[in-house]
Design an enzyme around this catalytic site. Sequence first.
Site, PDB file in Angstrom:
ATOM      1  N   ASP A   1     -34.440 -32.855-107.141  1.00 52.58           N
ATOM      2  CA  ASP A   1     -34.649 -33.707-105.937  1.00 52.58           C
ATOM      3  C   ASP A   1     -33.283 -34.262-105.739  1.00 52.58           C
ATOM      4  O   ASP A   1     -32.430 -34.840-106.380  1.00 52.58           O
ATOM      5  CB  ASP A   1     -35.505 -34.858-106.488  1.00 52.58           C
ATOM      6  CG  ASP A   1     -35.800 -36.061-105.534  1.00 52.58           C
ATOM      7  OD1 ASP A   1     -35.650 -35.594-104.510  1.00 52.58           O
ATOM      8  OD2 ASP A   1     -35.760 -37.137-105.965  1.00 52.58           O
TER       9      ASP A   1
ATOM     10  N   ASP B   1     -33.802 -35.562 -97.755  1.00 54.27           N
ATOM     11  CA  ASP B   1     -34.711 -35.861 -98.883  1.00 54.27           C
ATOM     12  C   ASP B   1     -35.288 -34.548 -99.276  1.00 54.27           C
ATOM     13  O   ASP B   1     -36.416 -34.073 -98.474  1.00 54.27           O
ATOM     14  CB  ASP B   1     -35.562 -36.809 -98.682  1.00 54.27           C
ATOM     15  CG  ASP B   1     -36.533 -37.215 -99.873  1.00 54.27           C
ATOM     16  OD1 ASP B   1     -36.215 -36.751-100.971  1.00 54.27           O
ATOM     17  OD2 ASP B   1     -37.571 -37.741 -99.759  1.00 54.27           O
TER      18      ASP B   1
END
Length: 453
Positions: A329, A105
């Site tokens: 992201d 992440d």
Amino acid sequence: MATKRATIFFSLLLFFLLSSSAAAANRRTQKVEYLKLPLLHQDTFPPTPSQSLSSDIRRLNTLYSSLRHRRAKLPLTSGVSTGSGQYFVDLRLGTPPQRLLLVADTGSDLVWVTCSACRNCTRRRRNSAFLARHSSTYLPYHCYDKQCRLVPNPRSGACNHTRQHSPCRYEYSYSDGSETKGFFSTETTTLNASSGSAVKFKRLAFGCSFEASGPSITGPSFNGAQGVMGLGRGSFSLASQLGRRFGNKFAYCLMDYTLSPTPTSYLLIGRSNTVNGSKMSYTPMINNPFTSTFYYIGIESVSIEDVILPIRPSVWAIDELGNGGTVMDSGTTLTFLAEPAYRRIVQAFKRLVKLPKADAPTIGFDLCVNVSGVPRPSFPKMSFKLSGDSVFSLPPGNYFIDTAEDVKCLALQPLTVPSGFSVIGNLMQQGFVFEFDRDRSRIGFSQHGCGKP
């Protein structure tokens, strides 16, 4: 005598020059050492576009919430709270090493794993949690250590400075009500290097979670992972901690996980020869003074079929309160764009796409077309001009996706939250090598070398 001294001097000078030249040549030919971690996808059946959209919306609500809590030194907001982390890293933690599956992440800083304090662990399913008692190198931070102040601490239970064993306790919650609690600790991790050898990294700071609750962590959306590998810009992310040893940069190539067999994606930490040899385009990382976690880029314009759309530059800007901007992201699937830009893009595609509209459009998508009887449907080309005079030109498969049989939809979504930021999701990143060069504060990208580290 002077002649002899001069002869000795020039001999030493010649030796020094030859040695320096040989050393330089050796450095040029020496293979660069870096870490090579496979990125895995756990779903046998990929989520439907509607499921991805629902997960993405939960994730964005969580990411945006971190900007509203500006009192914290580090906005510790993990992708686990969204259920949409699609790429996973196999991490070996402890001595002897225990294998754990973590969500990769770039939208969070903290590395944390599910821990167990069981004494007799024979009944526990293998690799379901990190067994702290079974590691000889596990050590929780003391609550008085300065590192303990970098994570959110419980409101109750003051630190007892006089006790020998007072571990640093952390707890933080997410916008969907999920919560994780445990000890902020250090441990040895074993990683695979590009040479094939194992590299040990001592004193990795991580959260050892003994209590977790909420739909995102305990529900099926977590897909069997045991924690989160935060790769954000903050000081305690894995990228920051390992970067001090491996050149302060990392890269990844996200392959299309819907293909069969699924191609292997990789996370590379360090200076990879493959990445350096690619024809990289670079754009600066944009700083947002209100958050140290996210990787912002600057969008200057959007073109479809080489025609620049009339979108005001202010649409992409970060305002004085830290709102707006665009974030890269890895944990969000679709791409979310500021509503004025999204509206212009959809209008342009509707005008240029000549295929008939789908009879039953997919819920949540504004542009869906029927491609039945068209073996190779073509779509207008879209590109983003980024800061630093680089152009991110996309293949249509990165923004038009299959949502049903013979139906393709535009995989973009409008950003309707006034205080939010636009997000370039992992679907739009697929097929590119992305290099996050933190020393030079820039992000590189290339379609050359993806999947071949």
